[in-house]
Scaffold this motif. Structure first.
Motif, PDB file in Angstrom:
ATOM      1  N   THR A   1       0.293 -15.728   5.348  1.00 51.57           N
ATOM      2  CA  THR A   1      -0.692 -14.862   4.742  1.00 51.57           C
ATOM      3  C   THR A   1       0.156 -13.924   3.628  1.00 51.57           C
ATOM      4  O   THR A   1       1.165 -13.695   3.649  1.00 51.57           O
ATOM      5  N   VAL A   2      -0.526 -13.808   2.399  1.00 44.91           N
ATOM      6  CA  VAL A   2      -0.099 -12.848   1.381  1.00 44.91           C
ATOM      7  C   VAL A   2      -0.762 -11.847   1.302  1.00 44.91           C
ATOM      8  O   VAL A   2      -2.015 -11.719   1.333  1.00 44.91           O
ATOM      9  N   PHE A   3      -0.123 -10.748   1.231  1.00 44.06           N
ATOM     10  CA  PHE A   3      -0.639  -9.159   1.324  1.00 44.06           C
ATOM     11  C   PHE A   3      -0.427  -8.574   0.176  1.00 44.06           C
ATOM     12  O   PHE A   3       0.725  -8.494  -0.365  1.00 44.06           O
ATOM     13  N   THR A   4      -1.388  -7.619  -0.265  1.00 50.45           N
ATOM     14  CA  THR A   4      -1.077  -6.443  -1.135  1.00 50.45           C
ATOM     15  C   THR A   4      -1.309  -5.234  -0.271  1.00 50.45           C
ATOM     16  O   THR A   4      -2.363  -5.074   0.256  1.00 50.45           O
ATOM     17  N   LEU A   5      -0.451  -4.244  -0.162  1.00 50.55           N
ATOM     18  CA  LEU A   5      -0.561  -3.055   0.395  1.00 50.55           C
ATOM     19  C   LEU A   5      -0.464  -1.748  -0.714  1.00 50.55           C
ATOM     20  O   LEU A   5       0.445  -1.648  -1.239  1.00 50.55           O
ATOM     21  N   GLU A   6      -1.520  -1.000  -0.710  1.00 46.12           N
ATOM     22  CA  GLU A   6      -1.709   0.062  -1.684  1.00 46.12           C
ATOM     23  C   GLU A   6      -0.417   1.247  -1.484  1.00 46.12           C
ATOM     24  O   GLU A   6      -0.198   1.243  -0.263  1.00 46.12           O
ATOM     25  N   PRO A   7      -0.284   1.949  -2.483  1.00 43.96           N
ATOM     26  CA  PRO A   7       0.654   3.259  -2.025  1.00 43.96           C
ATOM     27  C   PRO A   7       0.006   3.894  -0.776  1.00 43.96           C
ATOM     28  O   PRO A   7      -1.084   4.295  -0.594  1.00 43.96           O
ATOM     29  N   CYS A   8       1.376   4.189   0.041  1.00 45.20           N
ATOM     30  CA  CYS A   8       0.777   4.955   1.457  1.00 45.20           C
ATOM     31  C   CYS A   8      -0.032   4.394   2.408  1.00 45.20           C
ATOM     32  O   CYS A   8      -0.263   5.060   3.259  1.00 45.20           O
ATOM     33  N   ALA A   9      -0.406   3.187   2.157  1.00 48.70           N
ATOM     34  CA  ALA A   9      -1.187   2.480   3.121  1.00 48.70           C
ATOM     35  C   ALA A   9      -0.221   1.589   4.073  1.00 48.70           C
ATOM     36  O   ALA A   9       0.823   1.228   3.932  1.00 48.70           O
ATOM     37  N   MET A  10      -0.700   1.432   5.388  1.00 50.49           N
ATOM     38  CA  MET A  10      -0.064   0.669   6.272  1.00 50.49           C
ATOM     39  C   MET A  10      -1.042  -0.640   6.837  1.00 50.49           C
ATOM     40  O   MET A  10      -2.286  -0.343   6.770  1.00 50.49           O
ATOM     41  N   ARG A  11      -0.297  -1.303   7.521  1.00 47.84           N
ATOM     42  CA  ARG A  11      -0.936  -2.464   8.291  1.00 47.84           C
ATOM     43  C   ARG A  11      -0.824  -1.883   9.665  1.00 47.84           C
ATOM     44  O   ARG A  11       0.591  -1.657  10.253  1.00 47.84           O
ATOM     45  N   PRO A  12      -1.581  -1.512  10.476  1.00 47.41           N
ATOM     46  CA  PRO A  12      -1.524  -0.985  11.795  1.00 47.41           C
ATOM     47  C   PRO A  12      -0.909  -1.664  12.676  1.00 47.41           C
ATOM     48  O   PRO A  12      -0.669  -3.025  12.803  1.00 47.41           O
ATOM     49  N   ALA A  13      -0.353  -1.182  13.852  1.00 42.75           N
ATOM     50  CA  ALA A  13       0.241  -2.185  15.072  1.00 42.75           C
ATOM     51  C   ALA A  13      -0.581  -3.228  15.431  1.00 42.75           C
ATOM     52  O   ALA A  13      -1.824  -2.850  15.734  1.00 42.75           O
TER      53      ALA A  13
ATOM     54  N   ILE B   1      12.965  -1.376   3.601  1.00 45.92           N
ATOM     55  CA  ILE B   1      13.368  -2.469   2.834  1.00 45.92           C
ATOM     56  C   ILE B   1      12.780  -2.315   1.458  1.00 45.92           C
ATOM     57  O   ILE B   1      11.792  -1.471   1.300  1.00 45.92           O
ATOM     58  N   SER B   2      13.305  -3.158   0.446  1.00 43.45           N
ATOM     59  CA  SER B   2      12.836  -3.290  -0.905  1.00 43.45           C
ATOM     60  C   SER B   2      12.769  -4.557  -1.125  1.00 43.45           C
ATOM     61  O   SER B   2      13.240  -5.670  -0.469  1.00 43.45           O
ATOM     62  N   THR B   3      12.399  -4.930  -2.500  1.00 44.39           N
ATOM     63  CA  THR B   3      12.071  -6.161  -3.124  1.00 44.39           C
ATOM     64  C   THR B   3      13.018  -7.167  -2.594  1.00 44.39           C
ATOM     65  O   THR B   3      14.265  -6.772  -3.049  1.00 44.39           O
ATOM     66  N   GLY B   4      12.835  -8.350  -2.424  1.00 48.82           N
ATOM     67  CA  GLY B   4      13.850  -9.426  -2.082  1.00 48.82           C
ATOM     68  C   GLY B   4      14.302  -9.324  -0.656  1.00 48.82           C
ATOM     69  O   GLY B   4      15.068 -10.426  -0.232  1.00 48.82           O
ATOM     70  N   THR B   5      13.851  -8.584   0.155  1.00 50.51           N
ATOM     71  CA  THR B   5      14.406  -8.603   1.644  1.00 50.51           C
ATOM     72  C   THR B   5      13.246  -9.343   2.462  1.00 50.51           C
ATOM     73  O   THR B   5      12.111  -9.032   2.191  1.00 50.51           O
ATOM     74  N   SER B   6      13.934  -9.942   3.475  1.00 49.30           N
ATOM     75  CA  SER B   6      13.174 -10.776   4.563  1.00 49.30           C
ATOM     76  C   SER B   6      13.246  -9.782   5.949  1.00 49.30           C
ATOM     77  O   SER B   6      14.062  -9.105   5.980  1.00 49.30           O
ATOM     78  N   ALA B   7      12.039  -9.722   6.893  1.00 49.96           N
ATOM     79  CA  ALA B   7      12.216  -9.008   8.004  1.00 49.96           C
ATOM     80  C   ALA B   7      11.524  -9.979   9.000  1.00 49.96           C
ATOM     81  O   ALA B   7      10.560 -10.593   8.636  1.00 49.96           O
ATOM     82  N   LEU B   8      11.880  -9.818  10.090  1.00 52.69           N
ATOM     83  CA  LEU B   8      11.433 -10.661  11.381  1.00 52.69           C
ATOM     84  C   LEU B   8      10.669  -9.770  12.290  1.00 52.69           C
ATOM     85  O   LEU B   8      10.980  -8.613  12.536  1.00 52.69           O
ATOM     86  N   PHE B   9       9.399 -10.580  12.415  1.00 50.27           N
ATOM     87  CA  PHE B   9       8.569  -9.876  13.853  1.00 50.27           C
ATOM     88  C   PHE B   9       8.755 -10.728  14.898  1.00 50.27           C
ATOM     89  O   PHE B   9       7.676 -11.681  14.811  1.00 50.27           O
ATOM     90  N   PRO B  10       9.237 -10.578  15.754  1.00 48.87           N
ATOM     91  CA  PRO B  10       9.334 -11.691  17.019  1.00 48.87           C
ATOM     92  C   PRO B  10       7.986 -11.628  17.748  1.00 48.87           C
ATOM     93  O   PRO B  10       7.215 -10.671  17.938  1.00 48.87           O
ATOM     94  N   ILE B  11       7.759 -12.908  18.201  1.00 44.80           N
ATOM     95  CA  ILE B  11       6.350 -13.258  18.850  1.00 44.80           C
ATOM     96  C   ILE B  11       6.364 -12.323  20.018  1.00 44.80           C
ATOM     97  O   ILE B  11       7.022 -11.991  20.722  1.00 44.80           O
ATOM     98  N   GLY B  12       4.951 -11.953  20.022  1.00 44.27           N
ATOM     99  CA  GLY B  12       4.382 -11.110  21.139  1.00 44.27           C
ATOM    100  C   GLY B  12       4.656  -9.625  21.195  1.00 44.27           C
ATOM    101  O   GLY B  12       4.440  -8.912  22.117  1.00 44.27           O
ATOM    102  N   LEU B  13       5.682  -9.185  20.191  1.00 46.27           N
ATOM    103  CA  LEU B  13       5.937  -7.554  20.080  1.00 46.27           C
ATOM    104  C   LEU B  13       5.159  -6.993  18.995  1.00 46.27           C
ATOM    105  O   LEU B  13       4.680  -7.663  17.974  1.00 46.27           O
ATOM    106  N   VAL B  14       4.675  -5.656  19.526  1.00 44.66           N
ATOM    107  CA  VAL B  14       3.896  -4.845  18.800  1.00 44.66           C
ATOM    108  C   VAL B  14       4.714  -4.331  17.417  1.00 44.66           C
ATOM    109  O   VAL B  14       5.722  -3.993  17.452  1.00 44.66           O
ATOM    110  N   HIS B  15       4.121  -4.584  16.486  1.00 41.55           N
ATOM    111  CA  HIS B  15       4.590  -4.326  14.943  1.00 41.55           C
ATOM    112  C   HIS B  15       3.809  -3.605  13.866  1.00 41.55           C
ATOM    113  O   HIS B  15       2.524  -3.907  14.221  1.00 41.55           O
ATOM    114  N   TYR B  16       4.323  -3.198  12.808  1.00 44.33           N
ATOM    115  CA  TYR B  16       3.594  -2.756  11.621  1.00 44.33           C
ATOM    116  C   TYR B  16       4.249  -2.921  10.341  1.00 44.33           C
ATOM    117  O   TYR B  16       5.494  -3.370  10.241  1.00 44.33           O
ATOM    118  N   GLN B  17       3.610  -2.490   9.262  1.00 46.27           N
ATOM    119  CA  GLN B  17       4.080  -2.375   7.975  1.00 46.27           C
ATOM    120  C   GLN B  17       3.594  -1.373   7.487  1.00 46.27           C
ATOM    121  O   GLN B  17       2.473  -1.090   7.611  1.00 46.27           O
TER     122      GLN B  17
END
Ligand code: NAG
Ligand code: NAG
Length: 228
Positions: free
Chosen positions: A77-89, A123-139
């Motif tokens: 999935t490709v995302f755009t997140l606006e300033p100060c916005a989040m993808r909830p848990a 993190i900033s531009t160019g960084t990767s981040a892992l979200f393991p299967i089945g665990l609650v997460h956000y951006q």
């Protein structure tokens, strides 16, 4: 115009035929469905595939959008997140996610381990981040510019369970007890809970720093929202 119509027609035919065959991709498969079933360009489809919501947008490339992924064990999935916005848990019951931050700064990613340890990183531009299967997460984007990122999943249909929306499906007395409030207090929490795919203006300090308008709650979304 004619050329575009033919391209569209081939794209749709290719995509629909690809879904009938989820074994290995062989010369025979390609002969049957065409090479173009294995690329996904939403601009060639009727819509460009962008789902715009309060706070951001996303373009999913999952089994539902791209039948050629059947049996391949991957999606994006490709995302755009606006300033100060989040993808909830939320939780993906069938996949680990691997995020790549195409463009962003002060971008928060986090999850909680199964035994309760927080794993939060900025993190900033160019960084990767892992979200393991089945665990609650956000951006969360704490920068004053849009963040764009892509998340790849090791399943063609990762599934998404929105955490807070799901908890709200439990009986009110059970949830009030869980949260240590009475049912009146729980009703108050429910009436204030944001319900969007994203949460706009999710951080007051960010909103002040970026001089944005203050928060408003988003559009409704069900507990089992579409993946991504
Ligand atoms: C896709 O469509 C949306 C909504 O119509 C539009 O805002 C966006 O700019 C389009 N994106 C592309 C890449 O064409
Ligand atoms: C519910 O809890 C609030 C906050 O503790 C309290 O003010 C209120 O009186 C309680 N209501 C009932 C009906 O117990």
């Amino acid at each position: 115009m004619m050329k575009l119509a033919i391209v569209l027609f081939l794209a749709v035919i290719g995509v629909s035929l690809a879904s009938s065959d989820d074994g290995p991709i062989t010369a025979k498969t390609i002969q049957k469905v065409g090479a173009n079933a294995y690329v996904y360009n939403p601009l060639l489809l009727g819509t460009n595939g962008t789902q715009k919501s309060e706070g951001g947008s996303r373009q999913q490339r999952m089994l539902g959008q791209w039948p050629a992924l059947a049996g391949q064990g991957v999606s994006q999935t490709v995302f755009t997140l606006e300033p100060c916005a989040m993808r909830p848990a939320h939780v993906h019951p069938r996949a680990t996610g691997l995020l790549y931050l195409i463009s962003g700064a002060k971008f928060m990613v986090g999850y909680v381990t199964e035994d309760g340890a927080p794993v939060n990183n900025e993190i900033s531009t160019g960084t990767s981040a892992l979200f393991p299967i089945g665990l609650v997460h956000y951006q969360q984007n704490l920068d004053c510019f849009d963040a764009t990122y892509i998340i790849s999943y090791n399943h063609e249909d990762p599934g998404t369970q929105m955490t807070y929306a799901s908890l709200q499906q439990l009986p009110a007395s059970a949830m009030a007890a869980t949260l240590g409030v009475n049912t009146t207090g729980y009703e108050t929490l429910l009436s204030a809970s944001p319900k969007g795919v994203f949460i706009k203006s999710s951080d007051p300090d960010c909103v002040a720093r970026c001089q944005l308008a203050p928060a408003k709650s988003g559009a409704t979304v069900s507990a089992a929202s579409v993946s991504g």
